[in-house]
Design an enzyme around this catalytic site. Sequence first.
Site, PDB file in Angstrom:
ATOM      1  N   ASP A  46       0.820  -1.210   0.000  1.00 49.81           N
ATOM      2  CA  ASP A  46       0.000   0.000   0.000  1.00 49.81           C
ATOM      3  C   ASP A  46       0.858   1.266   0.000  1.00 49.81           C
ATOM      4  O   ASP A  46       1.967   1.265   0.539  1.00 49.81           O
ATOM      5  CB  ASP A  46      -0.907  -0.016   1.238  1.00 49.81           C
ATOM      6  CG  ASP A  46      -2.044   0.978   1.141  1.00 49.81           C
ATOM      7  OD1 ASP A  46      -2.378   1.415   0.020  1.00 49.81           O
ATOM      8  OD2 ASP A  46      -2.611   1.326   2.188  1.00 49.81           O
ATOM      9  N   HIS A  91       3.405   3.547  -8.726  1.00 52.03           N
ATOM     10  CA  HIS A  91       3.313   2.126  -9.045  1.00 52.03           C
ATOM     11  C   HIS A  91       4.591   1.633  -9.730  1.00 52.03           C
ATOM     12  O   HIS A  91       5.070   0.525  -9.445  1.00 52.03           O
ATOM     13  CB  HIS A  91       2.112   1.862  -9.952  1.00 52.03           C
ATOM     14  CG  HIS A  91       0.794   2.100  -9.272  1.00 52.03           C
ATOM     15  ND1 HIS A  91       0.424   1.446  -8.119  1.00 52.03           N
ATOM     16  CD2 HIS A  91      -0.239   2.930  -9.585  1.00 52.03           C
ATOM     17  CE1 HIS A  91      -0.785   1.852  -7.749  1.00 52.03           C
ATOM     18  NE2 HIS A  91      -1.205   2.744  -8.617  1.00 52.03           N
ATOM     19  N   LEU A 144      11.736 -20.271  -3.640  1.00 51.00           N
ATOM     20  CA  LEU A 144      10.655 -19.433  -3.132  1.00 51.00           C
ATOM     21  C   LEU A 144       9.417 -19.559  -4.010  1.00 51.00           C
ATOM     22  O   LEU A 144       9.501 -19.488  -5.237  1.00 51.00           O
ATOM     23  CB  LEU A 144      11.107 -17.965  -3.092  1.00 51.00           C
ATOM     24  CG  LEU A 144      10.042 -16.932  -2.717  1.00 51.00           C
ATOM     25  CD1 LEU A 144       9.600 -17.102  -1.269  1.00 51.00           C
ATOM     26  CD2 LEU A 144      10.567 -15.516  -2.955  1.00 51.00           C
TER      27      LEU A 144
END
Length: 248
Positions: A22, A39, A133
Site C-alpha cells: 500500500d 506504481h 521461493l
Amino acid sequence: MSELLAQIDKTRLPRHIAIIMDGNGRWAREQGKDRLFGHYHGVESVRDIVEGCAELGVGYLTLYAFSTENWDRPEYEVVGLMELLVTTIRNEVESLHKNGIKLHVIGDLQMLPAYAQRELQEALDITKDNTGLQLVMALSYSGRWELLNAVKNIAWEVKQGRLAVEEIDQNTLQQYLTTSAFPDPELMIRTSGEYRISNFLLYQLAYAELYFTQVRWPDFRKENLYEAILDYQGRERRFGKTGEQVKT
C-alpha cells in the site's frame, strides 16, 4: 541492514509472508507526481523483497498486487497498471527462473485483459518446475470473492451428489480456496500506515501475526522486511492456547 539480518533466527522464519503493498499513490503525490509514478517505483520494492525472502529461505511470499475493487479506479490508472504488470513480468521472469523462484497467481484472472493473461501463463509455464521461493501474486483478487466462489463450488458438488453435506468441514473449504496448495500466512505486512486487511486472504489470515508500518511501499526495502520478521519472532504464537501450554 547487516545488523538487523544478524539478529534474525533463521530457524524461526515465518514459512509464509503475505504483504499488502500500500501507499504507491500517496508516495507519488508526495513527490508531486502522478499515481502511476508510484506504481512504477513500487516494482523496485517488489524486486528487493522477493530477493530478500529468497535469500533468507522464506518458503512462500504472497503479494496483493491488484484487488477486485481496484477495477473501479480511473480507467487510465487501471490500463497503466495492466501495462505495468505485463512489462514487469516480461522483464523479471528470466531472473525468477534463474533463481529457482516459482510463480503462482490467484484471483479472478478472467477479468484481466487477454494480453495480460497470455503473459502470465507464459511466466507460469517457464517457472513451473522451480522449487525455491513460491511467489504468489494476488491479481483481481478479494477474500470475499474467493469465499463466495468456494461456497458455490462446494454447493455444486453437493448438488451433483459428489459430496455429502455432513462431510463438509474446514478441510473441505480449504480445498476449494485458491490458496489450497499453500500453507496459511504466518506473517502479514501492510505498508503505508493503514490498519486493516482490506479483503485480503480473509480465511487464511485467521492466525497470522499482523505487522503495520508507516513506510510507503515504494520505500519498503529489505531492512524493513527484516524489522517485520524480528517483530514476528518477538511474539508468542498461542493459537488459542495459554502461554504456559505453548511453552510445554
